[in-house]
Motif scaffolding. Structure first.
Motif, PDB file in Angstrom:
ATOM      1  N   VAL A  48     -24.703  28.112   3.651  1.00 40.83           N
ATOM      2  CA  VAL A  48     -25.274  28.797   2.488  1.00 40.83           C
ATOM      3  C   VAL A  48     -24.159  29.267   1.553  1.00 40.83           C
ATOM      4  O   VAL A  48     -24.233  29.091   0.329  1.00 40.83           O
ATOM      5  N   ASP A  49     -23.118  29.867   2.125  1.00 35.88           N
ATOM      6  CA  ASP A  49     -21.993  30.343   1.305  1.00 35.88           C
ATOM      7  C   ASP A  49     -21.312  29.207   0.567  1.00 35.88           C
ATOM      8  O   ASP A  49     -20.927  29.345  -0.601  1.00 35.88           O
ATOM      9  N   LEU A  50     -21.145  28.074   1.238  1.00 34.66           N
ATOM     10  CA  LEU A  50     -20.492  26.927   0.607  1.00 34.66           C
ATOM     11  C   LEU A  50     -21.302  26.410  -0.581  1.00 34.66           C
ATOM     12  O   LEU A  50     -20.745  26.101  -1.648  1.00 34.66           O
ATOM     13  N   VAL A  51     -22.610  26.304  -0.410  1.00 35.35           N
ATOM     14  CA  VAL A  51     -23.462  25.830  -1.504  1.00 35.35           C
ATOM     15  C   VAL A  51     -23.442  26.833  -2.658  1.00 35.35           C
ATOM     16  O   VAL A  51     -23.336  26.450  -3.828  1.00 35.35           O
ATOM     17  N   ALA A  52     -23.533  28.124  -2.332  1.00 35.54           N
ATOM     18  CA  ALA A  52     -23.511  29.151  -3.376  1.00 35.54           C
ATOM     19  C   ALA A  52     -22.185  29.131  -4.133  1.00 35.54           C
ATOM     20  O   ALA A  52     -22.159  29.267  -5.362  1.00 35.54           O
ATOM     21  N   GLU A  53     -21.088  28.944  -3.428  1.00 34.59           N
ATOM     22  CA  GLU A  53     -19.776  28.892  -4.076  1.00 34.59           C
ATOM     23  C   GLU A  53     -19.652  27.644  -4.943  1.00 34.59           C
ATOM     24  O   GLU A  53     -19.084  27.692  -6.050  1.00 34.59           O
ATOM     25  N   PHE A  54     -20.190  26.525  -4.480  1.00 38.59           N
ATOM     26  CA  PHE A  54     -20.183  25.296  -5.279  1.00 38.59           C
ATOM     27  C   PHE A  54     -20.921  25.515  -6.594  1.00 38.59           C
ATOM     28  O   PHE A  54     -20.434  25.140  -7.670  1.00 38.59           O
ATOM     29  N   LEU A  55     -22.101  26.128  -6.523  1.00 38.25           N
ATOM     30  CA  LEU A  55     -22.871  26.382  -7.738  1.00 38.25           C
ATOM     31  C   LEU A  55     -22.150  27.360  -8.666  1.00 38.25           C
ATOM     32  O   LEU A  55     -22.170  27.197  -9.898  1.00 38.25           O
ATOM     33  N   LYS A  56     -21.519  28.355  -8.087  1.00 38.93           N
ATOM     34  CA  LYS A  56     -20.752  29.309  -8.896  1.00 38.93           C
ATOM     35  C   LYS A  56     -19.642  28.597  -9.667  1.00 38.93           C
ATOM     36  O   LYS A  56     -19.408  28.874 -10.856  1.00 38.93           O
ATOM     37  N   GLN A  57     -18.962  27.677  -9.015  1.00 37.17           N
ATOM     38  CA  GLN A  57     -17.900  26.925  -9.673  1.00 37.17           C
ATOM     39  C   GLN A  57     -18.429  26.044 -10.801  1.00 37.17           C
ATOM     40  O   GLN A  57     -17.685  25.678 -11.713  1.00 37.17           O
ATOM     41  N   LYS A  58     -19.711  25.704 -10.742  1.00 35.26           N
ATOM     42  CA  LYS A  58     -20.343  24.918 -11.799  1.00 35.26           C
ATOM     43  C   LYS A  58     -20.887  25.803 -12.925  1.00 35.26           C
ATOM     44  O   LYS A  58     -21.537  25.309 -13.855  1.00 35.26           O
ATOM     45  N   GLY A  59     -20.618  27.091 -12.838  1.00 35.29           N
ATOM     46  CA  GLY A  59     -21.046  28.009 -13.877  1.00 35.29           C
ATOM     47  C   GLY A  59     -22.417  28.613 -13.667  1.00 35.29           C
ATOM     48  O   GLY A  59     -22.972  29.241 -14.572  1.00 35.29           O
TER      49      GLY A  59
END
Length: 355
Positions: free
Chosen positions: A189-200
């Protein structure tokens, strides 16, 4: 006035009326001005991973769909941490004495596991795998195995029998077995959330198998709200005990009311106590934990289910960096709950107060 002049005036008036009516008709036939509508910014998709399902919802004015990227990320995570994949990193480690990491995923989970193992005094222990398998909750299926005693397997349990750094992990005892099932979903979950954060992406809700991260707000401008299930083996997904507003936190729920089996009239829970080697038996049915990230919440929820209600509350009092919501069987046999003061404003739809 002469009759011809009067007729001309009447004809002129009639002509003006006709021209005006034609003008009105043509005006009504023109396309109306369109009002600019803000496009829908809500994106959602789901899929399968880690033997369960995942769901992702986020707001994006560019309407980008990141499903293929999320799927790829979770596939790579599984290749590292799943004991159900024979050639995964964790499976290779379990078959040998050491492992040089091949992915960026293994070390962060080891590091977080060590932290939770230490301050939970061993209640959370990813080396409990041999006992998980013995009691029938591993890859081989739901029944206690007869090939070894609990005592023999218990000798192989202890996270302090591992040595690791940022490049390699080693066993200090042959036969040590790792199982990250109590922390891997939270990490995913953290990895997906961080990926989305990096996409703005600032507003999102990410869920894998009931473990969640909520950031920002939903499409109504409200804090994301999620349900806490009724702790009953026959309850449906929409049978809720409470609703929790998830304000930029990770959330995990662990319980003993679904993942169990019965043998000779006795229930065996999937939560194994690393200290005794046996499935836990206490009044605590469900533990929901909020923390700054989902991996931490996931590990703590497991530790809490091992500890039981009283020790879990004591742990929260010593470590206020997480919030705790417990559902347990009271002395009368009815369901009761505990919530620390900081989490109470975020709870709704609760039963009548019981404490």
């Amino acid at each position: 006035m002469r009759p011809n002049a009067r007729k001309n005036i009447i004809y002129s008036i009639i002509l003006l009326i006709i021209v005006f009516m034609v003008y009105l008709y043509r005006q009504n036939q023109k396309p109306q001005e369109t009002v600019e509508v803000v496009p829908d910014t809500k994106i959602s998709f789901s899929g399968s991973t880690m033997g369960t399902s995942y769901n992702v919802v986020y707001l994006d004015e560019k309407r980008r769909n990141f499903k293929s990227s999320v799927d790829s990320l979770l596939v790579e995570l599984n290749k590292s941490l799943s004991t159900y994949i024979p050639n995964s990193e964790i499976s290779r480690f379990n078959q040998q004495d050491s492992l040089v990491y091949a992915s960026p995923f293994f070390f962060p989970v080891l590091e977080k596991s060590r932290d939770i193992y230490q301050w939970s005094e061993g209640a959370f222990d990813p080396t409990v795998g041999p006992l998980v398998n013995l009691w029938g909750f591993g890859p081989e299926g739901p029944e206690k195995k007869e090939d070894a005693s609990v005592y023999e397997r218990l000798r192989l349990v202890g996270f302090d029998q591992l040595e690791f750094d940022q490049k390699v992990v080693r066993k200090n005892r042959q036969g040590l077995y790792l199982d990250f099932s109590a922390i891997a979903k939270g990490y995913g979950v953290d990895l997906v959330a961080e990926f989305l954060k990096q996409k703005g992406i600032a507003n999102m809700l990410v869920e894998i198998g009931g473990e969640l991260v909520g950031r920002g707000v939903n499409d109504k401008g409200e804090i994301w709200k999620v349900g806490i299930n009724q702790p009953d083996e026959g309850a449906l997904r929409n049978d809720l005990y409470a609703i929790l507003a998830l304000d930029n936190k990770g959330m995990a729920t662990s319980g003993n009311y679904r993942n169990f089996y019965e043998k000779d009239g006795k229930k065996y829970s999937h939560t194994i106590d690393p200290a005794t080697g046996y499935p836990v038996q206490h009044e605590l049915l469900s533990a929901t934990v909020l923390a700054k990230d989902c991996m931490t919440a996931d590990a703590i929820a497991t530790a809490v289910m091992v500890m039981g209600k009283e020790k879990a509350i004591q742990l929260r009092e010593k470590n206020p960096d997480f919030d705790l919501f417990l559902i347990y069987t009271g002395e009368s046999g009815d369901l009761e709950f505990y919530a620390n003061e900081e989490i109470k404003p975020y709870l709704s739809n609760l039963p009548s107060p019981n404490q």
